[in-house]
Design a protein around this motif. Structure first.
Motif, PDB file in Angstrom:
ATOM      1  N   MET A  47     -22.833   8.977  25.484  1.00 21.36           N
ATOM      2  CA  MET A  47     -22.734   8.587  26.893  1.00 21.36           C
ATOM      3  C   MET A  47     -21.355   7.996  27.198  1.00 21.36           C
ATOM      4  O   MET A  47     -20.757   8.297  28.226  1.00 21.36           O
ATOM      5  CB  MET A  47     -23.834   7.582  27.247  1.00 21.36           C
ATOM      6  CG  MET A  47     -25.240   8.159  27.180  1.00 21.36           C
ATOM      7  SD  MET A  47     -25.472   9.564  28.283  1.00 21.36           S
ATOM      8  CE  MET A  47     -25.466   8.738  29.842  1.00 21.36           C
ATOM      9  N   ALA A  48     -20.846   7.160  26.303  1.00 21.07           N
ATOM     10  CA  ALA A  48     -19.525   6.566  26.506  1.00 21.07           C
ATOM     11  C   ALA A  48     -18.451   7.640  26.506  1.00 21.07           C
ATOM     12  O   ALA A  48     -17.516   7.599  27.313  1.00 21.07           O
ATOM     13  CB  ALA A  48     -19.246   5.525  25.421  1.00 21.07           C
ATOM     14  N   TYR A  51     -18.578   9.425  29.818  1.00 24.36           N
ATOM     15  CA  TYR A  51     -18.070   8.566  30.882  1.00 24.36           C
ATOM     16  C   TYR A  51     -16.547   8.500  30.851  1.00 24.36           C
ATOM     17  O   TYR A  51     -15.884   8.565  31.880  1.00 24.36           O
ATOM     18  CB  TYR A  51     -18.668   7.160  30.732  1.00 24.36           C
ATOM     19  CG  TYR A  51     -18.134   6.175  31.732  1.00 24.36           C
ATOM     20  CD1 TYR A  51     -18.526   6.239  33.066  1.00 24.36           C
ATOM     21  CD2 TYR A  51     -17.229   5.198  31.359  1.00 24.36           C
ATOM     22  CE1 TYR A  51     -18.031   5.338  33.988  1.00 24.36           C
ATOM     23  CE2 TYR A  51     -16.733   4.287  32.260  1.00 24.36           C
ATOM     24  CZ  TYR A  51     -17.136   4.360  33.589  1.00 24.36           C
ATOM     25  OH  TYR A  51     -16.639   3.477  34.491  1.00 24.36           O
ATOM     26  N   GLU A  55     -11.437   9.926  32.280  1.00 26.37           N
ATOM     27  CA  GLU A  55     -10.657   8.719  32.536  1.00 26.37           C
ATOM     28  C   GLU A  55      -9.547   8.475  31.523  1.00 26.37           C
ATOM     29  O   GLU A  55      -8.777   7.540  31.680  1.00 26.37           O
ATOM     30  CB  GLU A  55     -11.596   7.502  32.546  1.00 26.37           C
ATOM     31  CG  GLU A  55     -12.746   7.593  33.529  1.00 26.37           C
ATOM     32  CD  GLU A  55     -12.276   7.609  34.980  1.00 26.37           C
ATOM     33  OE1 GLU A  55     -11.222   6.994  35.275  1.00 26.37           O
ATOM     34  OE2 GLU A  55     -12.944   8.253  35.799  1.00 26.37           O
TER      35      GLU A  55
END
Length: 158
Positions: A47-48, A51, A55
């Motif tokens: 998940m990290a 995410y 970015e």
């Protein structure tokens, strides 16, 4: 009246029966004897990664801006990620052979000379000294074994 009595007196609830505490499974007999699949990753890590996927460029740009603004932690982070750690490189230098204890002094002198001239680092010099000490112990052990064997066979010449 016997029926009503059982309604009045509280009865202990049926407790679920649990397995033994500690390590209830024998090795290889658990619900997953093969263990976790090789290469599988934690769900939080996945998940990290998802995410942060879009970015990374923005975060890197921000870290560089913070480094230019004087943030020493950001500077260190940027430098550690852009410059590869320095590794010691092997440098050839002449080392005399070590065949007995008398050869130790010339070998150590060659190592010290190479370190003093900057041909090898002090870390490499320490490692070479350790190698030579190990070589000398091996020579002494072989010599001791040879003398012991000679004594066992009655050879008193040694």
């Amino acid at each position: 009246m016997g029926d009503k009595m059982s309604e009045i007196v509280p009865q202990p609830p049926n407790k679920p029966q649990y397995g033994p505490r500690g390590r209830p499974w024998q090795k290889g007999q658990s619900g997953n004897p093969a263990g976790r699949r090789r290469g599988s990753r934690n769900k939080a890590t996945l998940m990290a990664a998802l995410y942060l996927d879009g970015e990374a460029v923005g975060l890197a740009r921000k870290a560089v801006e913070m480094a230019y603004a004087g943030d020493t932690l950001a500077m260190r982070l940027c430098l550690e990620r852009t410059i590869a750690p320095r590794r010691e490189r092997p440098e050839p230098f002449r080392l005399p052979p070590v065949e007995n204890a008398a050869d130790l002094a010339p070998a150590m002198a060659a190592i010290m000379s190479a370190a003093a001239r900057g041909v090898i680092t002090t870390g490499q010099a320490a490692e070479m000294a350790s190698v030579i000490a190990t070589r000398l112990r091996a020579i002494e052990a072989a010599e001791f074994d040879r003398h012991l064997s000679a004594l066992e066979h009655g050879d008193t010449a040694h």
